[in-house]
Motif scaffolding. Structure first.
Motif, PDB file in Angstrom:
ATOM      1  N   VAL A  51       0.737  -1.214   0.001  1.00  0.00           N
ATOM      2  CA  VAL A  51      -0.290  -0.085   0.326  1.00  0.00           C
ATOM      3  C   VAL A  51       0.991   0.886   0.253  1.00  0.00           C
ATOM      4  O   VAL A  51       2.007   1.416   0.922  1.00  0.00           O
ATOM      5  CB  VAL A  51      -0.643   0.036   0.787  1.00  0.00           C
ATOM      6  CG1 VAL A  51      -1.400   0.868   1.622  1.00  0.00           C
ATOM      7  CG2 VAL A  51      -1.430  -1.306   1.318  1.00  0.00           C
ATOM      8  N   CYS A  52       0.821   2.220  -0.646  1.00  0.00           N
ATOM      9  CA  CYS A  52       1.553   3.314  -1.074  1.00  0.00           C
ATOM     10  C   CYS A  52       1.055   4.306   0.283  1.00  0.00           C
ATOM     11  O   CYS A  52       0.194   4.326  -0.213  1.00  0.00           O
ATOM     12  CB  CYS A  52       0.839   4.213  -2.254  1.00  0.00           C
ATOM     13  SG  CYS A  52       1.815   5.273  -2.592  1.00  0.00           S
ATOM     14  N   MET A  53       2.546   4.874   0.734  1.00  0.00           N
ATOM     15  CA  MET A  53       1.683   5.728   1.836  1.00  0.00           C
ATOM     16  C   MET A  53       1.275   7.117   1.028  1.00  0.00           C
ATOM     17  O   MET A  53       0.984   7.576   1.909  1.00  0.00           O
ATOM     18  CB  MET A  53       2.877   5.734   2.489  1.00  0.00           C
ATOM     19  CG  MET A  53       3.389   4.727   3.622  1.00  0.00           C
ATOM     20  SD  MET A  53       2.250   3.697   4.537  1.00  0.00           S
ATOM     21  CE  MET A  53       2.907   4.722   6.012  1.00  0.00           C
ATOM     22  N   GLU A  54       1.549   7.056   0.417  1.00  0.00           N
ATOM     23  CA  GLU A  54       1.320   9.277  -0.279  1.00  0.00           C
ATOM     24  C   GLU A  54      -0.386   8.798  -0.697  1.00  0.00           C
ATOM     25  O   GLU A  54      -0.611   9.526  -0.809  1.00  0.00           O
ATOM     26  CB  GLU A  54       2.578   9.319  -1.667  1.00  0.00           C
ATOM     27  CG  GLU A  54       3.599   9.306  -1.403  1.00  0.00           C
ATOM     28  CD  GLU A  54       4.339  10.390   0.068  1.00  0.00           C
ATOM     29  OE1 GLU A  54       3.208  11.692  -0.211  1.00  0.00           O
ATOM     30  OE2 GLU A  54       5.144  10.690   0.581  1.00  0.00           O
ATOM     31  N   CYS A  55       0.024   7.879  -1.889  1.00  0.00           N
ATOM     32  CA  CYS A  55      -2.036   7.739  -2.338  1.00  0.00           C
ATOM     33  C   CYS A  55      -2.778   6.489  -2.040  1.00  0.00           C
ATOM     34  O   CYS A  55      -3.864   6.863  -2.447  1.00  0.00           O
ATOM     35  CB  CYS A  55      -1.423   7.763  -4.183  1.00  0.00           C
ATOM     36  SG  CYS A  55      -0.777   6.292  -4.269  1.00  0.00           S
TER      37      CYS A  55
END
Length: 66
Positions: A51-55
């Protein structure tokens, strides 16, 4: 000298949605692939979930492709 834990908890890898290298939370989970309830415990397979921490984009990859 003791090693200090990192403030960042994750893995840096490419994100298709952000189109850049971003920090990801990565985990492995067992998923049941059979829709039948009988013997469902024998149809579990490991999946890598990032899971991308940005988006917040989630990438799922089956670990055993037999």
């Amino acid at each position: 000298m003791a090693t200090q834990p990192s403030d960042l908890d994750g893995v840096t890898e490419p994100c298709a949605d952000c189109r850049s290298e971003t920090l990801h939370k990565v985990r492995v989970e067992l998923r049941t692939e059979s829709s039948k309830t009988e013997n469902a415990e024998f149809s579990r397979e490991p999946y890598r979930v990032a899971v991308c921490m940005e988006c917040g984009s989630e990438t799922i990859q089956r670990m055993n492709n037999a």
